[in-house]
Design a protein around this motif. Structure first.
Motif, PDB file in Angstrom:
ATOM      1  N   UNK A 122      24.304  52.536   6.736  1.00 44.56           N
ATOM      2  CA  UNK A 122      23.848  53.598   7.478  1.00 44.56           C
ATOM      3  C   UNK A 122      24.488  53.440   8.905  1.00 44.56           C
ATOM      4  N   UNK A 123      25.756  53.038   8.894  1.00 41.58           N
ATOM      5  CA  UNK A 123      26.461  53.089  10.270  1.00 41.58           C
ATOM      6  C   UNK A 123      27.779  53.526  10.002  1.00 41.58           C
ATOM      7  N   UNK A 124      28.605  53.748  11.153  1.00 40.65           N
ATOM      8  CA  UNK A 124      30.067  54.204  11.115  1.00 40.65           C
ATOM      9  C   UNK A 124      30.923  53.416  10.457  1.00 40.65           C
ATOM     10  N   UNK A 125      32.017  54.015   9.810  1.00 43.26           N
ATOM     11  CA  UNK A 125      33.146  53.133   9.232  1.00 43.26           C
ATOM     12  C   UNK A 125      33.562  52.241  10.192  1.00 43.26           C
ATOM     13  N   UNK A 126      33.915  52.678  11.505  1.00 45.52           N
ATOM     14  CA  UNK A 126      34.645  51.776  12.371  1.00 45.52           C
ATOM     15  C   UNK A 126      33.629  50.647  12.863  1.00 45.52           C
ATOM     16  N   UNK A 127      32.288  50.795  12.940  1.00 40.93           N
ATOM     17  CA  UNK A 127      31.319  49.700  13.101  1.00 40.93           C
ATOM     18  C   UNK A 127      31.323  48.464  11.785  1.00 40.93           C
ATOM     19  N   UNK A 139      29.788  54.123  18.877  1.00 36.96           N
ATOM     20  CA  UNK A 139      31.047  54.874  19.029  1.00 36.96           C
ATOM     21  C   UNK A 139      32.270  54.412  18.205  1.00 36.96           C
ATOM     22  N   UNK A 140      32.704  55.249  17.367  1.00 39.05           N
ATOM     23  CA  UNK A 140      33.718  54.767  16.577  1.00 39.05           C
ATOM     24  C   UNK A 140      34.954  53.857  16.913  1.00 39.05           C
ATOM     25  N   UNK A 141      35.381  54.256  18.442  1.00 40.33           N
ATOM     26  CA  UNK A 141      36.820  53.696  18.797  1.00 40.33           C
ATOM     27  C   UNK A 141      36.576  53.244  20.321  1.00 40.33           C
TER      28      UNK A 141
END
Length: 162
Positions: free
Chosen positions: A105-110, A159-161
């Protein structure tokens, strides 16, 4: 510090922002752990077939995994002699990261950042074979991710990046 990023897979798109993120979190780990500025780490993005072959060949486990670390130095660090010291390679399965980001349940980036931090900590001698080691390693992972704005809870800090 030198962080080299290679993408050996074509299943998950990789852009410059993702490369910058993994470089940033790798440098954050190395800095937090007091690693000499002459250190070099290689990050390699692969697919599940590739990481399964590595897992089978080097660990005797014939299934894919999410991240593997290959430390070039074990035990006491060798003196750098003024040049760069290669710490090792961190190999990350981007399809596994993509799937796990949804699962957790979190971003791909994380997720990619987490796997990067996890792998780099392995290069530096961290492990999770015992409960005590696992707790210590997880605390270091989360501290670096929080510093990078990628908190465990997600939300606005995920935040992704940035």
């Amino acid at each position: 510090m030198s962080v080299l990023v290679s993408n050996l897979q074509e299943k998950v798109p990789v852009d410059e922002r993702l490369n910058e993120l993994v470089i940033r979190v790798t440098e954050a780990v190395l800095h937090a752990e007091g690693v000499e500025p002459a250190a070099e780490v290689s990050l390699v993005f692969v697919d599940e077939d590739y990481i399964q072959r590595l897992n089978r060949e080097y660990r005797g486990i014939d299934r894919p995994t999410d991240v593997l670390s290959f430390a070039l130095e074990e035990g006491e660090p060798m003196p750098s002699g003024g040049g760069e010291v290669a710490l090792g390679d961190v190999v990350i399965s981007l399809p596994a990261a993509q799937r796990q980001s949804v699962e957790y349940g979190h971003s791909f980036a994380r997720e990619v950042a987490f796997l990067t931090v996890h792998g780099v900590l392995h290069l530096l001698g961290y492990d999770h074979q015992t409960e005590e080691e696992s707790v210590r390693m997880r605390a270091r992972e989360e501290a670096v991710l929080a510093q990078a704005g990628l908190s465990r809870q997600g939300g606005e800090n995920d935040t992704p990046y940035s």
